[in-house]
Design a protein around this motif. Structure first.
Motif, mmCIF file in Angstrom:
data_model
loop_
_atom_site.group_PDB
_atom_site.id
_atom_site.type_symbol
_atom_site.label_atom_id
_atom_site.label_comp_id
_atom_site.label_asym_id
_atom_site.label_seq_id
_atom_site.Cartn_x
_atom_site.Cartn_y
_atom_site.Cartn_z
ATOM 1 N N LEU A 64 0.832 -1.203 0.000
ATOM 2 C CA LEU A 64 0.000 0.000 0.000
ATOM 3 C C LEU A 64 0.871 1.259 0.000
ATOM 4 O O LEU A 64 0.578 2.219 -0.719
ATOM 5 C CB LEU A 64 -0.929 -0.004 1.218
ATOM 6 N N SER A 65 1.951 1.250 0.784
ATOM 7 C CA SER A 65 2.868 2.390 0.813
ATOM 8 C C SER A 65 3.495 2.611 -0.556
ATOM 9 O O SER A 65 3.595 3.739 -1.039
ATOM 10 C CB SER A 65 3.967 2.168 1.858
ATOM 11 N N GLY A 66 3.901 1.500 -1.200
ATOM 12 C CA GLY A 66 4.514 1.602 -2.520
ATOM 13 C C GLY A 66 3.564 2.185 -3.558
ATOM 14 O O GLY A 66 3.935 3.068 -4.335
ATOM 15 N N LYS A 67 2.325 1.705 -3.561
ATOM 16 C CA LYS A 67 1.353 2.204 -4.541
ATOM 17 C C LYS A 67 0.974 3.652 -4.256
ATOM 18 O O LYS A 67 0.807 4.451 -5.185
ATOM 19 C CB LYS A 67 0.104 1.322 -4.533
ATOM 20 N N THR A 68 0.836 3.997 -2.977
ATOM 21 C CA THR A 68 0.472 5.372 -2.627
ATOM 22 C C THR A 68 1.541 6.352 -3.105
ATOM 23 O O THR A 68 1.240 7.380 -3.727
ATOM 24 C CB THR A 68 0.278 5.508 -1.106
ATOM 25 N N ILE A 69 2.813 6.033 -2.822
ATOM 26 C CA ILE A 69 3.910 6.910 -3.252
ATOM 27 C C ILE A 69 3.985 6.978 -4.773
ATOM 28 O O ILE A 69 4.185 8.037 -5.358
ATOM 29 C CB ILE A 69 5.242 6.413 -2.661
ATOM 30 N N SER A 70 3.783 5.831 -5.428
ATOM 31 C CA SER A 70 3.837 5.795 -6.893
ATOM 32 C C SER A 70 2.745 6.663 -7.504
ATOM 33 O O SER A 70 3.003 7.454 -8.426
ATOM 34 C CB SER A 70 3.691 4.349 -7.367
ATOM 35 N N PHE A 71 1.526 6.553 -6.998
ATOM 36 C CA PHE A 71 0.410 7.316 -7.556
ATOM 37 C C PHE A 71 0.526 8.808 -7.240
ATOM 38 O O PHE A 71 0.157 9.652 -8.058
ATOM 39 C CB PHE A 71 -0.922 6.770 -7.039
ATOM 40 N N LEU A 72 1.031 9.128 -6.049
ATOM 41 C CA LEU A 72 1.214 10.541 -5.721
ATOM 42 C C LEU A 72 2.305 11.167 -6.588
ATOM 43 O O LEU A 72 2.185 12.317 -7.026
ATOM 44 C CB LEU A 72 1.564 10.701 -4.238
ATOM 45 N N SER A 73 3.385 10.413 -6.837
ATOM 46 C CA SER A 73 4.458 10.935 -7.686
ATOM 47 C C SER A 73 3.981 11.110 -9.124
ATOM 48 O O SER A 73 4.392 12.041 -9.817
ATOM 49 C CB SER A 73 5.668 9.988 -7.654
ATOM 50 N N GLY A 74 3.111 10.194 -9.570
ATOM 51 C CA GLY A 74 2.602 10.268 -10.940
ATOM 52 C C GLY A 74 1.231 10.897 -11.034
ATOM 53 O O GLY A 74 0.445 10.541 -11.913
ATOM 54 N N ASN A 75 0.952 11.813 -10.114
ATOM 55 C CA ASN A 75 -0.374 12.436 -10.070
ATOM 56 C C ASN A 75 -0.724 13.147 -11.375
ATOM 57 O O ASN A 75 -1.870 13.104 -11.845
ATOM 58 C CB ASN A 75 -0.442 13.421 -8.905
ATOM 59 N N SER A 76 0.265 13.800 -11.984
ATOM 60 C CA SER A 76 0.007 14.516 -13.240
ATOM 61 C C SER A 76 -0.365 13.552 -14.362
ATOM 62 O O SER A 76 -1.219 13.860 -15.208
ATOM 63 C CB SER A 76 1.237 15.337 -13.631
#
Length: 587
Positions: free
Chosen positions: A197-209
């Motif tokens: 969950l931490s990995g996906k959250t960071i990934s999606f926040l970084s790729g928010n654009s």
């Protein structure tokens, strides 16, 4: 198990005197705890002697109980301070060592381990070690001392009544152990889900654009929600077990009191016990319940902690890229670039690659030269510069700094003379000033701040900012444009001296006028002894001493502007395209 105990001993041994003091105060805590019931028994029995008899002794006993209670508070507090404080120091030390270890790993490790998993390990697994070295050690001492001294006192008073007490304790302990085993299993599963969950959250926040651009909110939400629901299910399983275990442990003392009151009451009726002795025995049973409760939690802490240690050992026992290489003496490091850099038949294959990204490349960079590097997307340009700056490590005999093989040099030594401004700019959530000063504290020689800002073509924009160099750039420089971030990164590289400055496509995000300014002050005026420019802009490449053209990982051509127009179709094609584009822009 032996390796885990050795891991713990390496850290706890450093604070052995803290722990020794903590154990001494813990012994005093147990001694005072089992001494107080003796005076309670005497005081209760004195109450039954009448209003006049034993009044003085009664007052004396009450004062002693009060004094012992104050002593108990004091020694118990010191025992916790002396044991918990080194646990926090060990946590601090471990986090520092973990960061240093993680920083020593190469690209292969981060390709295999998402950032979220690493963060979860650093937080959760180290927290498990802290619990063992703090609460765990305290409870081990408490359980061993209490379960030896208190049962002895109880057995001394009445062996038969002690047996009555042991039976419900064993039943509760077995039930708790079964519950704890189930809870630990679910806790391990929960930790794995939390990492994902931490990995996906960071990934999606970084790729928010990207999520916004492609309108894939629902996909991102579903992926996070799936892991979130799994985390919820495991957390609820743990909560159900806790709702069974905690009341059972919490009421163990009450259960023992009922058993003692019933069986001990019969002893009083039969004249085997006085009221005071029964009161003393009830106090001992209450003292006995605490270590049994602590034993249940201790086993859980140990199991969770050892799982965390196993996870940490996979990181701590892994060799870093430079672990077997030694730092060069200062005088040798200063001479590394004296004879330039020589690349001889360089080939490189990524750890997860099936074919070489670079194939049989040879060239030299002499002090004072400006070299260009160009090629199609995916031709190997970034791979080549990462082999030069020590981020990727080719095999021996391929890259030389003077006469020294780069395969035997530490990355720290290489990057002390090679500075890279990458195309993937990263700015920290801090001020512009601090982003430029990053890493400069270890250099005795530094450039003038205003000078590097001017040379990086950022001076005019900086003056227009309300707080000038104190302006916060936001997370990853979100408050700035791509060109502004690129120029701050360039200013960072110019602030400290280097022998080879590598500019990886830094002109892609700037306009023609800014490009011309940067060429003048960075390339023509030699911001470093030598400059390697990665670019597809002919206006930049024609200013170099020679340019390397890569095609499919091979050196397709090498020479100055005129030579390459004859040797390389790619080079002449991009010149024609850029000239046509320039004419259309003017028209």
């Amino acid at each position: 198990m032996f390796s885990k105990l050795k891991f713990l001993l390496n850290y706890t041994h450093q604070y052995r005197w803290w722990y020794t003091g903590g154990i001494i105060f813990l012994i005093l805590t147990v001694w005072v705890s089992v001494t107080i019931p003796e005076f309670i028994q005497k005081s209760v029995d004195l109450i039954g002697t009448g209003p006049d008899e034993g009044r003085t002794e009664f007052y004396h006993n009450v004062l002693l109980i009060f004094a012992l209670a104050l002593v108990l508070i004091l020694v118990r507090t010191f025992s916790r301070i002396l044991i918990f404080f080194p646990a926090r120091l060990i946590e601090k030390q471990l986090k520092g060592e973990m960061f240093k270890k993680l920083a020593s790993f190469g690209k292969d490790y981060y390709d295999q381990n998402p950032t979220g998993n690493i963060i979860s390990r650093v937080n959760n697994d180290i927290n498990g070690v802290r619990m063992i070295t703090g609460f765990g050690i305290l409870q081990i001492g408490n359980v061993l001392l209490s379960l030896s001294v208190t049962p002895y006192k109880m057995w001394k008073m009445s062996p038969a009544l002690t047996l009555y007490v042991i039976v419900p304790m064993l039943i509760v302990f077995i039930a708790v152990r079964i519950g704890m085993a189930i809870m630990v299993k679910n806790t391990r599963l929960r930790m794995d889900i939390l990492q994902r969950l931490s990995g996906k959250t960071i990934s999606f926040l970084s790729g928010n654009s990207v999520i916004k651009n492609y309108n894939i909110y629902s996909y991102a939400e579903e992926e996070v929600q799936k892991e979130n629901l799994s985390l919820f299910d495991k957390t609820m399983n743990i909560a159900w077990i806790r709702s069974f275990i905690l009341p059972l442990l919490g009421n163990l003392g009450q259960i023992l009191k009922i058993v003692v009151l019933f069986a001990g009451g019969m002893f009083v009726i039969n004249g085997e016990f006085t009221i005071g002795e029964l009161t003393e025995y009830i106090a001992y049973s209450a003292l006995l319940a605490q270590p049994v409760m602590g034993l249940g939690w201790l086993l859980t802490v140990l199991q969770q902690g050892f799982v965390g240690i196993s996870s940490l050992q996979t990181i701590m026992n892994r060799n870093g890229v430079d672990d077997e290489r030694k730092l060069l003496p200062v005088h040798e490091k200063e001479q590394l670039f004296k004879d330039g850099i020589h690349v001889k038949n360089l080939s490189y294959t990524y750890h997860n690659g099936e074919r070489p990204e670079l194939k049989d490349i040879s060239f030299s960079i002499e002090p004072g030269q400006v070299i260009g590097l160009t090629g199609k997307v995916g031709s190997g340009k970034t791979t080549l510069i990462n082999c030069l700056n020590g981020y990727l490590r080719p095999e021996k005999g391929m890259v030389y700094f003077g006469e020294k093989d780069a395969a035997f040099l530490r990355g720290e030594d290489i990057r002390s003379l090679v500075r890279t401004v990458t195309q993937e700019v990263f700015l920290f959530s801090d001020t512009i000033e601090n982003n430029i000063f990053l890493g400069a504290e270890k250099f005795s020689v530094k450039a003038d701040f205003e000078d590097v800002v001017y040379k990086s073509a950022f001076a005019d924009e900086l003056t227009r900012m309300p707080m000038k160099e104190k302006t916060l750039v936001g997370e990853k420089g979100i408050m700035l444009s791509g060109g502004q971030k690129q120029r701050i990164s360039l200013a960072r590289a110019l602030y400290t001296p280097c022998d080879l400055l590598i500019l990886d496509d830094v002109f892609s995000a700037v306009d023609t006028e800014t490009e011309r300014f940067l060429i003048q002050h960075v390339i023509k005026n030699h911001a470093a002894k030598s400059v390697l420019v990665v670019s597809n802009r002919i206006s930049v490449l024609e200013k170099t001493d020679f340019t390397i053209v890569l095609e499919d990982g091979r050196l397709a051509a090498k020479g100055n502007h005129r030579d390459l127009l004859k040797q390389s179709k790619f080079y002449s094609d991009i010149l024609n395209l850029q000239q046509e584009g320039h004419k259309k822009t003017k028209g």
